[in-house]
Design an enzyme around this catalytic site. Structure first.
Site, PDB file in Angstrom:
ATOM      1  N   GLU A 162      -1.112  -5.282   8.761  1.00 27.85           N
ATOM      2  CA  GLU A 162      -0.290  -4.623   9.778  1.00 27.85           C
ATOM      3  C   GLU A 162      -0.870  -4.838  11.172  1.00 27.85           C
ATOM      4  O   GLU A 162      -2.089  -4.792  11.350  1.00 27.85           O
ATOM      5  CB  GLU A 162      -0.200  -3.113   9.485  1.00 27.85           C
ATOM      6  CG  GLU A 162       0.521  -2.815   8.184  1.00 27.85           C
ATOM      7  CD  GLU A 162       0.699  -1.321   7.929  1.00 27.85           C
ATOM      8  OE1 GLU A 162       0.400  -0.505   8.842  1.00 27.85           O
ATOM      9  OE2 GLU A 162       1.137  -0.975   6.825  1.00 27.85           O
ATOM     10  N   ASP A 190       0.844  -1.199   0.000  1.00 31.73           N
ATOM     11  CA  ASP A 190       0.000   0.000   0.000  1.00 31.73           C
ATOM     12  C   ASP A 190       0.883   1.255   0.000  1.00 31.73           C
ATOM     13  O   ASP A 190       0.382   2.386  -0.049  1.00 31.73           O
ATOM     14  CB  ASP A 190      -1.034  -0.001   1.137  1.00 31.73           C
ATOM     15  CG  ASP A 190      -0.421  -0.020   2.519  1.00 31.73           C
ATOM     16  OD1 ASP A 190       0.826  -0.100   2.628  1.00 31.73           O
ATOM     17  OD2 ASP A 190      -1.185   0.028   3.509  1.00 31.73           O
ATOM     18  N   SER A 191       2.207   1.057  -0.025  1.00 30.78           N
ATOM     19  CA  SER A 191       3.129   2.173  -0.279  1.00 30.78           C
ATOM     20  C   SER A 191       2.819   2.797  -1.636  1.00 30.78           C
ATOM     21  O   SER A 191       3.297   3.888  -1.942  1.00 30.78           O
ATOM     22  CB  SER A 191       4.589   1.700  -0.244  1.00 30.78           C
ATOM     23  OG  SER A 191       4.776   0.569  -1.065  1.00 30.78           O
ATOM     24  N   LYS A 251      -0.994  -9.293   3.148  1.00 33.00           N
ATOM     25  CA  LYS A 251      -0.204  -8.802   4.282  1.00 33.00           C
ATOM     26  C   LYS A 251      -1.077  -7.853   5.083  1.00 33.00           C
ATOM     27  O   LYS A 251      -1.839  -7.071   4.498  1.00 33.00           O
ATOM     28  CB  LYS A 251       1.068  -8.091   3.797  1.00 33.00           C
ATOM     29  CG  LYS A 251       1.893  -7.494   4.934  1.00 33.00           C
ATOM     30  CD  LYS A 251       3.304  -7.148   4.532  1.00 33.00           C
ATOM     31  CE  LYS A 251       3.469  -5.849   3.783  1.00 33.00           C
ATOM     32  NZ  LYS A 251       2.953  -4.648   4.462  1.00 33.00           N
ATOM     33  N   GLU A 263       9.514  -3.927  10.381  1.00 35.70           N
ATOM     34  CA  GLU A 263       9.917  -2.629   9.805  1.00 35.70           C
ATOM     35  C   GLU A 263      10.465  -1.698  10.879  1.00 35.70           C
ATOM     36  O   GLU A 263       9.828  -1.496  11.933  1.00 35.70           O
ATOM     37  CB  GLU A 263       8.716  -1.964   9.084  1.00 35.70           C
ATOM     38  CG  GLU A 263       9.111  -0.610   8.486  1.00 35.70           C
ATOM     39  CD  GLU A 263       8.106  -0.040   7.484  1.00 35.70           C
ATOM     40  OE1 GLU A 263       7.122  -0.726   7.128  1.00 35.70           O
ATOM     41  OE2 GLU A 263       8.337   1.113   7.058  1.00 35.70           O
ATOM     42  N   ASP A 269      -1.088  -6.099  -0.021  1.00 39.04           N
ATOM     43  CA  ASP A 269      -1.442  -5.475   1.262  1.00 39.04           C
ATOM     44  C   ASP A 269      -2.946  -5.313   1.410  1.00 39.04           C
ATOM     45  O   ASP A 269      -3.624  -4.867   0.470  1.00 39.04           O
ATOM     46  CB  ASP A 269      -0.816  -4.078   1.342  1.00 39.04           C
ATOM     47  CG  ASP A 269       0.507  -4.070   2.079  1.00 39.04           C
ATOM     48  OD1 ASP A 269       0.771  -5.027   2.833  1.00 39.04           O
ATOM     49  OD2 ASP A 269       1.268  -3.106   1.898  1.00 39.04           O
TER      50      ASP A 269
HETATM   51  O1  KIV Z   1       3.590  -1.066   1.604  1.00 40.96           O
HETATM   52  C1  KIV Z   1       4.769  -1.453   1.564  1.00 40.96           C
HETATM   53  O2  KIV Z   1       5.513  -1.215   0.586  1.00 40.96           O
HETATM   54  C2  KIV Z   1       5.279  -2.211   2.689  1.00 40.96           C
HETATM   55  C3  KIV Z   1       6.769  -2.402   2.767  1.00 40.96           C
HETATM   56  C4  KIV Z   1       7.390  -1.180   3.315  1.00 40.96           C
HETATM   57  C5  KIV Z   1       7.117  -3.603   3.559  1.00 40.96           C
HETATM   58  O3  KIV Z   1       4.544  -2.586   3.534  1.00 40.96           O
END
Ligand code: KIV
Length: 277
Positions: free
Chosen positions: A121, A50-51, A119, A188, A89
């Site tokens: 968080e 989600d970056s 993924k 992280e 994510d």
């Molecule tokens: O969203 C992302 O790119 C991430 C990485 C920083 C692990 O979660």
């Protein structure tokens, strides 16, 4: 000549890699072209992070990223990747409100996005949701330490685990995720000694970003690693290329060529004789 399709990396393989002390490589990807380029380089895991909220969409944080956007980009990455395991994510507020919502939203990343795993968080607070996903057949990668979706409660993008209570809490989060059935955990911005202790204790692999060399694998945001995103480059990032500068230089040359009438030249211009009808 028949070229054999590379064998797909699958979720259980990451555990085997940890057991054999083979380092796991993970990079973020957001589109099919990038996915294909990274896949050819032998990256084990492509993370549709989600970056993308910051490096693709231009927001300051990942909070505005929607599930629809994640599905859209996950589909593109799965279209481009032949070998890598694709993990997508779950964005902010798609798994925190209730477990049934988490199941439905995670399911869409697999069903519509084509990802092989999600993924999420958080540790202890999301462990029940993670366990439910695992129970219904959705592989879960955890993400603890600096969790960017909690940027406001953390008080900024800052390292986590520098004090003893914080380090113990990160360890508890890791244990809760392993207990819930997560197949790997991203650590992280966690001090290297804390990441090392977690990596030694857990059976499942840890994948570090700003968490030192002891982790079972490493992940970087590809736009950081290749010098495409220079608004802010975290200290822990190694820049393997300066593609941003190269692109600007190429675009500058294109602009100059067009303005000077050098492009298109004769070699780029078709001059087929007219066809008889
Ligand atoms: O969203 C992302 O790119 C991430 C990485 C920083 C692990 O979660």
């Amino acid at each position: 000549m028949i070229t054999k399709k590379p064998e797909r990396v699958r979720v259980p393989q990451l555990l085997t890699m940890k057991q054999k002390a083979q380092k796991i490589t993970m990079l973020t990807a957001y589109d099919a072209t990038m996915a294909s380029l990274l896949d050819r380089a032998g990256v084990d895991v492509l993370l549709v992070g989600d970056s993308l909220g910051t490096v693709i969409l231009g927001y300051d944080t990942t909070l505005p990223v929607t599930l629809e956007a994640m599905i859209h980009h996950a589909r593109a990455v799965t279209n481009g990747a032949q070998r890598a395991l694709v993990v997508a994510d779950l964005p902010f507020l798609t798994y925190q409100a209730s477990i049934p919502e988490a199941v439905r939203n995670a399911g869409r990343l697999l069903q519509e996005g084509g990802a092989a795993a999600v993924k999420m968080e958080g540790g202890v607070p999301i462990a029940d949701a993670a366990q439910r996903l695992v129970d219904v057949g959705i592989p879960v990668m955890g993400h603890i330490g600096l969790t960017p979706q909690s940027v406001h409660s953390l008080g900024g993008f800052r390292p986590v685990g520098r004090t003893r209570p914080e380090a113990e809490a990160v360890m508890e989060d890791a244990r809760a995720l392993q207990q819930a059935g997560a197949f790997a955990i991203v650590l992280e911005s966690v001090p290297a000694h804390v990441a090392g202790a977690i990596t030694r204790e857990l059976k499942i692999p840890t994948i570090g970003i700003g968490a030192g060399p002891a982790c079972d694998g490493q992940v970087l945001v590809s736009y950081d690693a290749f010098g495409l995103f220079d608004t802010f480059v975290p200290k822990f990032v190694k820049q393997y290329a300066q593609l941003g500068e190269a692109m600007t230089a190429a675009a500058r040359e294109y602009v100059a060529d067009v303005q000077a009438g050098r492009f298109p030249g004769p070699e780029h211009t078709r001059s087929d004789p007219p066809q008889a009808k």
